[in-house]
Design a protein around this motif. Structure first.
Motif, PDB file in Angstrom:
ATOM      1  N   ASN A  45       4.842   0.032  49.925  1.00 26.03           N
ATOM      2  CA  ASN A  45       5.661   1.186  50.783  1.00 26.03           C
ATOM      3  C   ASN A  45       5.115   1.904  51.804  1.00 26.03           C
ATOM      4  O   ASN A  45       4.138   2.329  50.747  1.00 26.03           O
ATOM      5  N   LEU A  47       4.247   4.891  52.171  1.00 23.97           N
ATOM      6  CA  LEU A  47       4.910   6.285  51.396  1.00 23.97           C
ATOM      7  C   LEU A  47       4.452   7.595  52.628  1.00 23.97           C
ATOM      8  O   LEU A  47       5.492   8.596  51.882  1.00 23.97           O
ATOM      9  N   LYS A 126     -13.699  -4.820  41.400  1.00 22.23           N
ATOM     10  CA  LYS A 126     -13.516  -5.329  42.991  1.00 22.23           C
ATOM     11  C   LYS A 126     -15.728  -4.086  43.115  1.00 22.23           C
ATOM     12  O   LYS A 126     -15.764  -4.882  44.365  1.00 22.23           O
ATOM     13  N   ASN A 186     -12.818   0.373  52.220  1.00 16.84           N
ATOM     14  CA  ASN A 186     -11.664   0.497  51.472  1.00 16.84           C
ATOM     15  C   ASN A 186     -10.927   1.474  51.147  1.00 16.84           C
ATOM     16  O   ASN A 186      -9.884   2.055  50.192  1.00 16.84           O
ATOM     17  N   ILE A 187     -11.538   2.901  50.807  1.00 12.64           N
ATOM     18  CA  ILE A 187     -11.948   4.037  50.225  1.00 12.64           C
ATOM     19  C   ILE A 187     -11.521   4.838  51.410  1.00 12.64           C
ATOM     20  O   ILE A 187     -11.249   5.850  50.889  1.00 12.64           O
ATOM     21  N   ALA A 189      -9.019   5.225  53.078  1.00  7.67           N
ATOM     22  CA  ALA A 189      -7.510   4.654  53.685  1.00  7.67           C
ATOM     23  C   ALA A 189      -6.551   5.449  53.059  1.00  7.67           C
ATOM     24  O   ALA A 189      -6.589   6.342  52.308  1.00  7.67           O
ATOM     25  N   GLU A 195      -7.732   1.416  58.146  1.00  7.54           N
ATOM     26  CA  GLU A 195      -9.061   0.582  57.475  1.00  7.54           C
ATOM     27  C   GLU A 195      -9.982  -0.164  58.866  1.00  7.54           C
ATOM     28  O   GLU A 195     -10.487  -0.399  59.250  1.00  7.54           O
ATOM     29  N   ASP A 253      -6.539  -4.687  51.285  1.00  2.00           N
ATOM     30  CA  ASP A 253      -7.896  -5.253  50.966  1.00  2.00           C
ATOM     31  C   ASP A 253      -8.571  -6.027  51.800  1.00  2.00           C
ATOM     32  O   ASP A 253      -9.451  -6.144  52.196  1.00  2.00           O
ATOM     33  N   LEU A 294     -14.577   9.041  41.760  1.00  2.00           N
ATOM     34  CA  LEU A 294     -15.283   7.390  41.834  1.00  2.00           C
ATOM     35  C   LEU A 294     -15.242   6.843  40.456  1.00  2.00           C
ATOM     36  O   LEU A 294     -14.784   6.415  39.963  1.00  2.00           O
ATOM     37  N   HIS A 303      -3.575   7.191  44.209  1.00  2.00           N
ATOM     38  CA  HIS A 303      -3.547   7.128  45.455  1.00  2.00           C
ATOM     39  C   HIS A 303      -4.422   8.447  46.148  1.00  2.00           C
ATOM     40  O   HIS A 303      -3.252   9.129  45.084  1.00  2.00           O
ATOM     41  N   GLU A 378       0.521  12.468  60.845  1.00 10.26           N
ATOM     42  CA  GLU A 378       0.216  11.170  60.439  1.00 10.26           C
ATOM     43  C   GLU A 378      -0.506  10.082  62.369  1.00 10.26           C
ATOM     44  O   GLU A 378      -1.987  10.134  61.229  1.00 10.26           O
TER      45      GLU A 378
HETATM   46  C1  UD1 Z   1      -7.815   2.337  48.594  1.00 13.46           C
HETATM   47  C2  UD1 Z   1      -7.716   4.087  47.828  1.00 13.46           C
HETATM   48  C3  UD1 Z   1      -6.909   5.423  47.596  1.00 13.46           C
HETATM   49  C4  UD1 Z   1      -5.675   5.058  48.986  1.00 13.46           C
HETATM   50  C5  UD1 Z   1      -5.119   3.808  49.379  1.00 13.46           C
HETATM   51  C6  UD1 Z   1      -4.680   3.379  50.295  1.00 13.46           C
HETATM   52  C7  UD1 Z   1      -9.762   5.172  47.044  1.00 13.46           C
HETATM   53  C8  UD1 Z   1     -10.323   5.173  45.056  1.00 13.46           C
HETATM   54  N1  UD1 Z   1      -9.500   4.598  46.828  1.00 13.46           N
HETATM   55  O1  UD1 Z   1      -7.198   2.133  47.253  1.00 13.46           O
HETATM   56  O2  UD1 Z   1      -6.906   6.640  46.893  1.00 13.46           O
HETATM   57  O3  UD1 Z   1      -4.335   5.449  48.500  1.00 13.46           O
HETATM   58  O4  UD1 Z   1      -6.398   2.477  49.097  1.00 13.46           O
HETATM   59  O5  UD1 Z   1      -4.707   2.526  51.091  1.00 13.46           O
HETATM   60  O6  UD1 Z   1     -10.342   6.479  47.322  1.00 13.46           O
HETATM   61  N2  UD1 Z   1      -0.428   2.568  52.235  1.00 13.46           N
HETATM   62  C9  UD1 Z   1       0.391   3.834  52.804  1.00 13.46           C
HETATM   63  N3  UD1 Z   1       0.370   3.914  54.233  1.00 13.46           N
HETATM   64  C10 UD1 Z   1      -1.146   3.453  54.718  1.00 13.46           C
HETATM   65  C11 UD1 Z   1      -2.402   2.423  54.072  1.00 13.46           C
HETATM   66  C12 UD1 Z   1      -1.471   2.346  52.524  1.00 13.46           C
HETATM   67  O7  UD1 Z   1       1.615   4.540  52.565  1.00 13.46           O
HETATM   68  O8  UD1 Z   1      -1.231   3.910  55.944  1.00 13.46           O
HETATM   69  C13 UD1 Z   1      -0.158   2.969  50.740  1.00 13.46           C
HETATM   70  C14 UD1 Z   1       1.307   1.532  50.530  1.00 13.46           C
HETATM   71  O9  UD1 Z   1       1.815   1.692  49.649  1.00 13.46           O
HETATM   72  C15 UD1 Z   1       0.211   0.190  50.619  1.00 13.46           C
HETATM   73  C16 UD1 Z   1      -0.937   0.588  49.655  1.00 13.46           C
HETATM   74  O10 UD1 Z   1      -1.515   2.167  49.794  1.00 13.46           O
HETATM   75  O11 UD1 Z   1       1.260  -1.244  49.686  1.00 13.46           O
HETATM   76  C17 UD1 Z   1      -2.568  -0.063  49.434  1.00 13.46           C
HETATM   77  O12 UD1 Z   1      -3.045   0.522  48.494  1.00 13.46           O
HETATM   78  P1  UD1 Z   1      -4.781  -0.173  48.457  1.00 13.46           P
HETATM   79  O13 UD1 Z   1      -4.701  -0.982  49.406  1.00 13.46           O
HETATM   80  O14 UD1 Z   1      -3.665  -1.537  47.130  1.00 13.46           O
HETATM   81  O15 UD1 Z   1      -5.630   1.082  47.293  1.00 13.46           O
HETATM   82  P2  UD1 Z   1      -6.938   0.898  47.542  1.00 13.46           P
HETATM   83  O16 UD1 Z   1      -7.888   0.104  48.075  1.00 13.46           O
HETATM   84  O17 UD1 Z   1      -6.768   0.082  46.173  1.00 13.46           O
END
Ligand code: UD1
Ligand code: MG
Length: 411
Positions: A45, A47, A126, A186-187, A189, A195, A253, A294, A303, A378
């Motif tokens: 989703n 968010l 990771k 990845n962090i 993001a 990203e 990721d 972290l 998140h 945004e």
């Molecule tokens: C990393 C970050 C986390 C952040 C997340 C968002 C750290 C330690 N982790 O976690 O804080 O919230 O990335 O990607 O810093 N999403 C959005 N809008 C976006 C991109 C992502 O809503 O533009 C949400 C979506 O629900 C998507 C999810 O983030 O499904 C993906 O998250 P994921 O990449 O799995 O999170 P991490 O890499 O574990």
């Protein structure tokens, strides 16, 4: 050979040509495969949208870019080495092994990234993944170069000497580069386009750096890097378009790991890992800022992405709340330090049960930007973060590399 020749120009032209085709293919694949990803439960989703709950957005689309990138690179290898297939020519085995190891490391990382998207791996795992994926690369470095000596900057030479042999530490450093590059992207993001946008800016910066250095003595290493960067930019560009606000797809990721490992590989094999790390200045700052969360000195929610104010349709910094009594001394010092340097904002208050609570904004530069300039839409936030990447990642690096460096090194 002592300089770039006609055959190299031909291979670059060919690289550009197939990259354009690759870009078109990725662009076509996204709409075709999007639904299949959602059917396979690979979705998330968005968010920070008002209707976030209702819309399913395909995740892990970075795997399409990575897949086509790998295909292009396999074709490229055949072309680059075709020059040496003549029986009279000496085949450059060392160079060939470098290409294969580079691709093997990237390939492994894409697979591991995809596994992470599907299985949602733990944070400690990771960290380990890129360490393992970089092993082939380090072995090849060991076999081909042996050199683990670094030249020290001029100002410290009177005290520490001209150069240092780091030995095994150099290999530790290189594997850390791989771990850092993959996770740092990845962090940083959580905002649409961020990203993949930062990855493309870093890639274009490396590309420009390689083009400049093609005239230098290490042209062969930079040509190697160029062969990787051109298809990288081409294959990820369609992903950026579709991931930019309002996002139609998520990169997953997979893309973060794929990008990070590709940069680590060209930096290590191309012998410019220090300059490469400078392109990561925003990511380095974001990582240092993230350290308290972290490593759990301060609680880290799943998140940390910004929070939507549905009425204004603008983003505010997200916050995390915890009992003051749970905070250890180091955590408290970190909180105070980053608050004094204005990276975060926190407040203390007492709840109905008389407990002292702390509420702080999450420790990422995304939230810092919102603390300073928020609330922001945004897309505006995305643009500001891209600008930060260009100014503090790319332009500053070129300034350091081509101007400031004179004061620290001879050439
Ligand atoms: C990393 C970050 C986390 C952040 C997340 C968002 C750290 C330690 N982790 O976690 O804080 O919230 O990335 O990607 O810093 N999403 C959005 N809008 C976006 C991109 C992502 O809503 O533009 C949400 C979506 O629900 C998507 C999810 O983030 O499904 C993906 O998250 P994921 O990449 O799995 O999170 P991490 O890499 O574990
Ligand atoms: Mg992620």
């Amino acid at each position: 050979t002592s300089a770039i020749d006609r055959f190299d120009f031909f291979t670059i032209a060919f690289d550009i040509l197939i990259s354009i085709v690759g870009s078109i293919i990725v662009n076509r694949l996204i709409p075709i495969l999007k639904e299949k990803f959602i059917k396979a439960q690979l979705w998330g989703n968005d968010l920070n949208k008002r209707n976030s709950k209702e819309v399913k957005i395909a995740e892990s689309q970075g795997v399409l870019a990575a897949g086509i990138f790998l295909v292009l690179m396999f074709i490229m290898i055949a072309v680059v080495f075709s020059e040496h297939l003549h029986p009279a020519s000496v085949f450059p085995h060392k160079k060939f092994v470098e290409y294969l190891a580079a691709l093997l490391s990237i390939c492994c990382m894409v697979l591991l990234g995809f596994a992470d998207d599907v299985l949602d791996l733990r944070w400690s795992v990771k960290l380990l993944l890129p360490l393992i994926a970089s092993l082939p690369l380090l072995l090849v470095y060991f076999a081909n170069y042996h050199s683990t000596t670094i030249i020290l900057p001029k100002p410290v030479r009177p005290y520490l000497g001209q150069q240092w042999n780091l030995g095994i530490l150099y290999y530790v450093y290189m594997s850390m580069v791989a771990v850092f590059c993959t996770n740092a992207i990845n962090i940083l993001a959580g905002v649409n386009g961020l990203e993949v946008g930062q990855s493309i800016i870093i890639a274009i910066s490396i590309l420009i750096f390689n083009l400049i250095e093609l005239q230098g003595v290490c042209w062969e290493e930079h040509l190697f890097s160029l062969y990787f960067m051109i298809p990288f930019v081409a294959c990820t560009f369609p992903i950026l378009i579709k991931n930019w606000y309002p996002a139609e797809i998520f990169v997953g990721d997979t893309l973060c790991y794929f990008a990070g490992m590709t940069f680590a590989v060209v930096g290590i094999i191309g012998h410019f890992s220090k300059t490469m790390l400078l392109f990561f200045i925003p990511q380095i700052i974001n990582f240092l800022l993230s350290v308290p969360q972290l490593f759990h000195f301060i609680p880290c929610p799943r998140h940390r992405l910004p929070r939507l104010d549905p009425e204004l349709n603008k983003l505010n910094p997200s916050e995390v709340e915890f009992k003051k009594s749970d905070l250890k001394l180091l955590g408290w010092l970190m909180l105070r330090f980053f608050s004094m340097t204005k990276f975060i904002r926190y407040r203390e208050y007492t709840n109905n049960d008389g407990e002292r609570l702390i509420s702080t904004t999450n420790f990422t530069i995304i939230n810092t930007v919102l603390c300073w300039f928020g609330p922001l839409h945004e897309e505006t936030l995305s643009r500001i973060l891209m600008l930060i990447q260009i100014v503090f990642g790319s332009l500053l690096t070129f300034f350091i590399r081509y101007y400031l460096v004179k004061f620290f090194y001879d050439s």
